[in-house]
Design an enzyme around this catalytic site. Structure first.
Site, short mmCIF file in Angstrom:
data_model
loop_
_atom_site.label_atom_id
_atom_site.label_comp_id
_atom_site.label_asym_id
_atom_site.label_seq_id
_atom_site.Cartn_x
_atom_site.Cartn_y
_atom_site.Cartn_z
N GLU A 1 0.80 -1.22 0.00
CA GLU A 1 0.00 0.00 0.00
C GLU A 1 0.84 1.27 0.00
O GLU A 1 0.30 2.36 -0.24
CB GLU A 1 -0.95 -0.01 1.21
CG GLU A 1 -1.98 -1.13 1.13
CD GLU A 1 -2.82 -1.28 2.38
OE1 GLU A 1 -3.95 -1.76 2.27
OE2 GLU A 1 -2.33 -0.92 3.48
N ALA B 1 -12.62 -3.25 1.95
CA ALA B 1 -13.70 -4.09 1.43
C ALA B 1 -14.95 -3.25 1.22
O ALA B 1 -15.35 -2.51 2.12
CB ALA B 1 -13.99 -5.23 2.40
N ILE C 1 -13.02 -9.13 7.28
CA ILE C 1 -14.44 -9.49 7.14
C ILE C 1 -14.65 -10.30 5.87
O ILE C 1 -14.35 -9.83 4.76
CB ILE C 1 -15.32 -8.22 7.12
CG1 ILE C 1 -15.07 -7.37 8.37
CG2 ILE C 1 -16.80 -8.61 7.02
CD1 ILE C 1 -15.34 -8.06 9.67
N MET D 1 -9.25 -2.18 8.52
CA MET D 1 -8.71 -2.54 9.82
C MET D 1 -7.89 -1.46 10.53
O MET D 1 -7.34 -1.74 11.60
CB MET D 1 -7.86 -3.82 9.69
CG MET D 1 -8.64 -5.03 9.21
SD MET D 1 -7.64 -6.54 9.01
CE MET D 1 -7.13 -6.85 10.70
N GLU D 2 -7.79 -0.26 9.99
CA GLU D 2 -6.93 0.75 10.61
C GLU D 2 -7.52 2.15 10.74
O GLU D 2 -7.13 2.90 11.64
CB GLU D 2 -5.61 0.88 9.83
CG GLU D 2 -4.72 -0.33 9.83
CD GLU D 2 -5.05 -1.31 8.71
OE1 GLU D 2 -4.75 -2.50 8.87
OE2 GLU D 2 -5.62 -0.86 7.68
N ASP E 1 -11.94 -5.95 -2.35
CA ASP E 1 -12.85 -7.08 -2.20
C ASP E 1 -14.19 -6.55 -1.70
O ASP E 1 -14.33 -5.36 -1.44
CB ASP E 1 -12.28 -8.13 -1.24
CG ASP E 1 -12.02 -7.56 0.15
OD1 ASP E 1 -12.91 -7.66 1.00
OD2 ASP E 1 -10.93 -7.00 0.37
#
Length: 237
Positions: free
Chosen positions: A12, A78, A152, A173-174, A197
């Site tokens: 990233e 996601a 997830i 997640m961050e 995703d």
């Protein structure tokens, strides 16, 4: 002005890192930090590692020691919005935790104790990102992004997010941890993520396949917004 950029994974941040001129590199507490110039903009790019704790640690290092004027979170996410496709851009208007529960003490689901329910991105930064995305002819959605320490891929975790946060456009997640630290430092922020995703049962396969595409898209947006950001920031200060 100085711009702080933070991403969780090597994939990233690599594209931006490769373009930093006069780059100086150091490592602190497991975080890789790259400082220099992207074009004419002074930047500090930090790879934090995955998850809320790593993100909060990295953001604190970035804000405390390098003192950027604004902070941008880049990477993948996601998609939760039905029209989002792989590579589309999501822009935070607000960020919330989806896995925090102190409701027994009167807080909302996702609200950390002694914190606001949501952390709001800077409106001027959102406008600049939207302008840049339009210039690049990319599809983008702005809205609520949810964060938690779980990848997830459908089932109960996804159902819970949809129940408590029906307007959420993406999950990752961050970002909420980054936003909380920015809130406490009073530093303007925005989250720019590209979809890798769609949080279903095959999301882990999609993530592995399309992570590089998502990273390229979000990095391109940031690289193209920096000149606009510098011009706008100078005009209002």
């Amino acid at each position: 002005m100085k711009v702080g950029i933070i991403g969780a994974m090597k994939e990233e941040v690599t594209l931006l890192c490769q373009k930093i001129q006069s780059c100086q590199t150091l490592t602190r507490a497991g975080c890789s930090i790259y400082s220099g110039f992207l074009g004419e903009t002074n930047v500090v790019l930090l790879q934090s590692g995955i998850g809320k704790t790593s993100a909060a640690l990295g953001t604190t290092l970035l804000l405390e020691y390098f003192q950027p004027d604004i902070l941008i979170n880049t990477g993948s996410a996601a998609g939760l919005w039905p029209d989002l496709k792989i590579g589309d851009i999501v822009i935070s208007t607000e960020v919330r935790y989806h896995d925090v529960n102190v409701t027994a003490f009167g807080y909302e689901w996702g609200q950390m104790a002694l914190c606001p329910p949501a952390f709001f991105a800077d409106k001027k930064l959102i406008e600049i990102v939207l302008e840049c995305v339009k210039n690049l002819n990319l599809n983008a959605v702005q809205g609520l992004i949810c964060s938690g320490d779980a990848f997830i891929n459908g089932d109960q975790a996804l159902d819970r997010i949809r129940t408590f946060f029906p307007k959420a456009v993406a999950v990752e997640m961050e970002a909420a941890a980054i936003a909380q630290v920015c809130h406490q430092f009073e530093t303007p922020f925005v989250v720019i993520r590209a979809i890798s995703d769609v949080a279903d049962q095959a999301s882990h396969l999609s993530f592995e396949q399309f992570l590089c595409i998502a990273a390229q898209r979000s990095s391109t947006v940031i690289e193209n917004m920096l000149p606009i950001l510098a011009e706008t920031y100078c005009s209002i200060n």
